[in-house]
Design a protein around this motif. Structure first.
Motif, PDB file in Angstrom:
ATOM      1  N   ARG A  23     -30.755  19.085 -64.517  1.00 47.20           N
ATOM      2  CA  ARG A  23     -29.291  18.955 -64.382  1.00 47.20           C
ATOM      3  C   ARG A  23     -28.812  17.648 -65.000  1.00 47.20           C
ATOM      4  NH1 ARG A  23     -26.245  18.739 -58.585  1.00 47.20           N
ATOM      5  NH2 ARG A  23     -24.151  18.376 -59.371  1.00 47.20           N
ATOM      6  N   CYS A  24     -29.526  16.565 -64.691  1.00 48.98           N
ATOM      7  CA  CYS A  24     -29.153  15.264 -65.245  1.00 48.98           C
ATOM      8  C   CYS A  24     -29.362  15.234 -66.748  1.00 48.98           C
ATOM      9  CB  CYS A  24     -29.934  14.153 -64.564  1.00 48.98           C
ATOM     10  SG  CYS A  24     -29.371  13.831 -62.891  1.00 48.98           S
ATOM     11  N   GLU A  25     -30.410  15.863 -67.236  1.00 48.66           N
ATOM     12  CA  GLU A  25     -30.668  15.913 -68.679  1.00 48.66           C
ATOM     13  C   GLU A  25     -29.504  16.587 -69.409  1.00 48.66           C
ATOM     14  OE1 GLU A  25     -32.188  15.472 -72.370  1.00 48.66           O
ATOM     15  OE2 GLU A  25     -33.014  14.589 -70.567  1.00 48.66           O
ATOM     16  N   GLN A  26     -28.942  17.604 -68.807  1.00 50.59           N
ATOM     17  CA  GLN A  26     -27.780  18.271 -69.412  1.00 50.59           C
ATOM     18  C   GLN A  26     -26.595  17.317 -69.503  1.00 50.59           C
ATOM     19  OE1 GLN A  26     -27.259  21.714 -66.928  1.00 50.59           O
ATOM     20  NE2 GLN A  26     -28.761  22.920 -68.071  1.00 50.59           N
ATOM     21  N   PHE A  27     -26.358  16.566 -68.442  1.00 48.72           N
ATOM     22  CA  PHE A  27     -25.267  15.587 -68.468  1.00 48.72           C
ATOM     23  C   PHE A  27     -25.527  14.513 -69.512  1.00 48.72           C
ATOM     24  CE2 PHE A  27     -24.520  16.777 -63.840  1.00 48.72           C
ATOM     25  CZ  PHE A  27     -23.362  17.491 -64.113  1.00 48.72           C
ATOM     26  N   ILE A  28     -26.759  14.009 -69.544  1.00 53.40           N
ATOM     27  CA  ILE A  28     -27.109  12.938 -70.473  1.00 53.40           C
ATOM     28  C   ILE A  28     -27.015  13.421 -71.911  1.00 53.40           C
ATOM     29  CG2 ILE A  28     -29.004  11.445 -71.230  1.00 53.40           C
ATOM     30  CD1 ILE A  28     -29.821  11.427 -68.161  1.00 53.40           C
ATOM     31  N   SER A  29     -27.455  14.654 -72.163  1.00 58.31           N
ATOM     32  CA  SER A  29     -27.351  15.219 -73.513  1.00 58.31           C
ATOM     33  C   SER A  29     -25.899  15.314 -73.957  1.00 58.31           C
ATOM     34  CB  SER A  29     -27.993  16.602 -73.564  1.00 58.31           C
ATOM     35  OG  SER A  29     -29.376  16.496 -73.343  1.00 58.31           O
ATOM     36  N   GLY A  30     -25.020  15.519 -73.004  1.00 57.70           N
ATOM     37  CA  GLY A  30     -23.591  15.568 -73.288  1.00 57.70           C
ATOM     38  C   GLY A  30     -22.946  14.194 -73.245  1.00 57.70           C
ATOM     39  N   ASP A  32     -22.876  11.975 -70.870  1.00 54.38           N
ATOM     40  CA  ASP A  32     -22.167  11.726 -69.618  1.00 54.38           C
ATOM     41  C   ASP A  32     -23.127  11.163 -68.575  1.00 54.38           C
ATOM     42  OD1 ASP A  32     -20.286  11.578 -67.651  1.00 54.38           O
ATOM     43  OD2 ASP A  32     -19.796  13.715 -67.635  1.00 54.38           O
ATOM     44  N   LEU A  33     -23.576   9.935 -68.808  1.00 59.87           N
ATOM     45  CA  LEU A  33     -24.483   9.268 -67.879  1.00 59.87           C
ATOM     46  C   LEU A  33     -23.832   9.104 -66.512  1.00 59.87           C
ATOM     47  CD1 LEU A  33     -27.193   7.887 -67.349  1.00 59.87           C
ATOM     48  CD2 LEU A  33     -26.205   5.776 -68.280  1.00 59.87           C
ATOM     49  N   ALA A  34     -22.531   8.910 -66.481  1.00 58.49           N
ATOM     50  CA  ALA A  34     -21.826   8.744 -65.209  1.00 58.49           C
ATOM     51  C   ALA A  34     -21.975   9.989 -64.335  1.00 58.49           C
ATOM     52  CB  ALA A  34     -20.350   8.454 -65.458  1.00 58.49           C
ATOM     53  N   ALA A  35     -21.932  11.162 -64.928  1.00 54.57           N
ATOM     54  CA  ALA A  35     -22.098  12.402 -64.166  1.00 54.57           C
ATOM     55  C   ALA A  35     -23.516  12.512 -63.621  1.00 54.57           C
ATOM     56  CB  ALA A  35     -21.765  13.612 -65.028  1.00 54.57           C
ATOM     57  N   ALA A  36     -24.498  12.068 -64.406  1.00 54.42           N
ATOM     58  CA  ALA A  36     -25.888  12.085 -63.941  1.00 54.42           C
ATOM     59  C   ALA A  36     -26.062  11.130 -62.767  1.00 54.42           C
ATOM     60  CB  ALA A  36     -26.827  11.728 -65.078  1.00 54.42           C
ATOM     61  N   ILE A  37     -25.440   9.985 -62.849  1.00 54.31           N
ATOM     62  CA  ILE A  37     -25.501   9.020 -61.746  1.00 54.31           C
ATOM     63  C   ILE A  37     -24.778   9.582 -60.516  1.00 54.31           C
ATOM     64  CG2 ILE A  37     -24.654   6.750 -60.990  1.00 54.31           C
ATOM     65  CD1 ILE A  37     -25.371   5.752 -63.827  1.00 54.31           C
ATOM     66  N   ALA A  38     -23.724  10.329 -60.743  1.00 55.82           N
ATOM     67  CA  ALA A  38     -22.983  10.933 -59.632  1.00 55.82           C
ATOM     68  C   ALA A  38     -23.850  11.916 -58.849  1.00 55.82           C
ATOM     69  CB  ALA A  38     -21.729  11.624 -60.152  1.00 55.82           C
ATOM     70  N   VAL A  39     -24.801  12.562 -59.532  1.00 65.15           N
ATOM     71  CA  VAL A  39     -25.722  13.470 -58.841  1.00 65.15           C
ATOM     72  C   VAL A  39     -26.502  12.689 -57.784  1.00 65.15           C
ATOM     73  CG1 VAL A  39     -27.749  14.958 -59.111  1.00 65.15           C
ATOM     74  CG2 VAL A  39     -25.906  15.065 -60.783  1.00 65.15           C
ATOM     75  N   LEU A  70     -33.421   9.353 -64.907  1.00 66.49           N
ATOM     76  CA  LEU A  70     -32.681  10.480 -64.345  1.00 66.49           C
ATOM     77  C   LEU A  70     -33.114  11.824 -64.930  1.00 66.49           C
ATOM     78  CD1 LEU A  70     -29.160   8.847 -64.122  1.00 66.49           C
ATOM     79  CD2 LEU A  70     -30.650   9.484 -62.217  1.00 66.49           C
ATOM     80  N   ALA A  71     -33.706  11.812 -66.096  1.00 63.89           N
ATOM     81  CA  ALA A  71     -34.187  13.047 -66.722  1.00 63.89           C
ATOM     82  C   ALA A  71     -35.671  13.286 -66.442  1.00 63.89           C
ATOM     83  CB  ALA A  71     -33.946  12.995 -68.226  1.00 63.89           C
ATOM     84  N   ASP A  72     -36.283  12.434 -65.635  1.00 57.72           N
ATOM     85  CA  ASP A  72     -37.716  12.516 -65.366  1.00 57.72           C
ATOM     86  C   ASP A  72     -37.988  13.154 -64.004  1.00 57.72           C
ATOM     87  OD1 ASP A  72     -40.436  12.151 -65.094  1.00 57.72           O
ATOM     88  OD2 ASP A  72     -40.369   9.969 -65.171  1.00 57.72           O
ATOM     89  N   PRO A  73     -38.657  14.307 -63.969  1.00 52.82           N
ATOM     90  CA  PRO A  73     -38.962  14.944 -62.682  1.00 52.82           C
ATOM     91  C   PRO A  73     -39.802  14.065 -61.753  1.00 52.82           C
ATOM     92  CG  PRO A  73     -39.335  16.481 -64.484  1.00 52.82           C
ATOM     93  CD  PRO A  73     -39.061  15.144 -65.101  1.00 52.82           C
ATOM     94  N   LYS A  74     -40.654  13.205 -62.315  1.00 50.42           N
ATOM     95  CA  LYS A  74     -41.469  12.326 -61.467  1.00 50.42           C
ATOM     96  C   LYS A  74     -40.592  11.311 -60.734  1.00 50.42           C
ATOM     97  CE  LYS A  74     -45.751  12.661 -64.078  1.00 50.42           C
ATOM     98  NZ  LYS A  74     -46.757  11.913 -64.854  1.00 50.42           N
ATOM     99  N   TRP A  75     -39.572  10.791 -61.429  1.00 52.81           N
ATOM    100  CA  TRP A  75     -38.658   9.855 -60.777  1.00 52.81           C
ATOM    101  C   TRP A  75     -37.922  10.563 -59.642  1.00 52.81           C
ATOM    102  CZ3 TRP A  75     -33.488   9.477 -59.629  1.00 52.81           C
ATOM    103  CH2 TRP A  75     -33.059   8.240 -59.174  1.00 52.81           C
ATOM    104  N   TRP A  76     -37.457  11.778 -59.920  1.00 51.57           N
ATOM    105  CA  TRP A  76     -36.753  12.546 -58.900  1.00 51.57           C
ATOM    106  C   TRP A  76     -37.667  12.893 -57.731  1.00 51.57           C
ATOM    107  CZ3 TRP A  76     -31.914  13.083 -57.725  1.00 51.57           C
ATOM    108  CH2 TRP A  76     -30.957  12.833 -58.700  1.00 51.57           C
ATOM    109  N   ALA A  77     -38.918  13.250 -58.011  1.00 50.59           N
ATOM    110  CA  ALA A  77     -39.844  13.591 -56.932  1.00 50.59           C
ATOM    111  C   ALA A  77     -40.020  12.404 -55.987  1.00 50.59           C
ATOM    112  CB  ALA A  77     -41.190  14.024 -57.508  1.00 50.59           C
ATOM    113  N   LYS A  78     -40.184  11.222 -56.543  1.00 45.46           N
ATOM    114  CA  LYS A  78     -40.350  10.028 -55.711  1.00 45.46           C
ATOM    115  C   LYS A  78     -39.071   9.713 -54.942  1.00 45.46           C
ATOM    116  CE  LYS A  78     -42.374   6.393 -54.105  1.00 45.46           C
ATOM    117  NZ  LYS A  78     -43.219   6.586 -52.936  1.00 45.46           N
ATOM    118  N   ALA A  79     -37.928   9.812 -55.610  1.00 46.85           N
ATOM    119  CA  ALA A  79     -36.653   9.521 -54.940  1.00 46.85           C
ATOM    120  C   ALA A  79     -36.385  10.523 -53.816  1.00 46.85           C
ATOM    121  CB  ALA A  79     -35.512   9.550 -55.954  1.00 46.85           C
ATOM    122  N   LEU A  80     -36.671  11.787 -54.059  1.00 46.01           N
ATOM    123  CA  LEU A  80     -36.450  12.809 -53.041  1.00 46.01           C
ATOM    124  C   LEU A  80     -37.443  12.674 -51.891  1.00 46.01           C
ATOM    125  CD1 LEU A  80     -35.686  15.760 -55.456  1.00 46.01           C
ATOM    126  CD2 LEU A  80     -34.056  14.706 -53.865  1.00 46.01           C
TER     127      LEU A  80
END
Length: 119
Positions: A23-30, A32-39, A70-80
């Motif tokens: 989801r964040c990768e889609q925002f970043i590709s567009g 829109d880093l702010a939207a990724a941070i909003a997640v 924000l586009a890294d599943p490992k970062w998200w796994a640790k944060a979650l």
């Protein structure tokens, strides 16, 4: 019993890591880093720190680092995982099950996974 509950909560949280990274990768590709941070903010997870408006070279480097995280599943796994542990421990605290600074479930969780990591 409480160790199993915590493990299940952590595993359920970590199972969503790829979805949030995509989801964040889609925002970043567009662009829109702010939207990724909003997640992160929606999930009450501390996002990687960066300025969205500064124009310095360092600010750009921090934005790039934040985008990679924000586009890294490992970062998200640790944060979650961290979030799930905090929620579990808060619930244990509210129930009065925390002694010696941590609940028995969290102490068992850390002991089990420390043994796996450091063998």
């Amino acid at each position: 019993m409480t160790l199993e509950i915590l493990e299940r909560q952590v595993e359920e949280a970590r199972a969503n890591a790829v979805n949030y990274a995509e989801r964040c990768e889609q925002f970043i590709s567009g662009c829109d880093l702010a939207a990724a941070i909003a997640v992160c903010n929606e999930l009450s997870i501390d996002p990687p720190q960066c300025s969205l408006t500064a124009t310095t070279e360092n600010a750009q480097r921090l934005r790039n680092a934040a985008a990679r995280k924000l586009a890294d599943p490992k970062w998200w796994a640790k944060a979650l995982e961290t979030q799930a542990i905090r929620r579990y421990e808060h619930g244990q605290l509210v129930q009065g099950n925390v002694t010696n600074f941590v609940s028995d479930g969290l102490a068992a969780y850390h002991a089990k996974y420390k043994a796996k990591r450091y063998g």
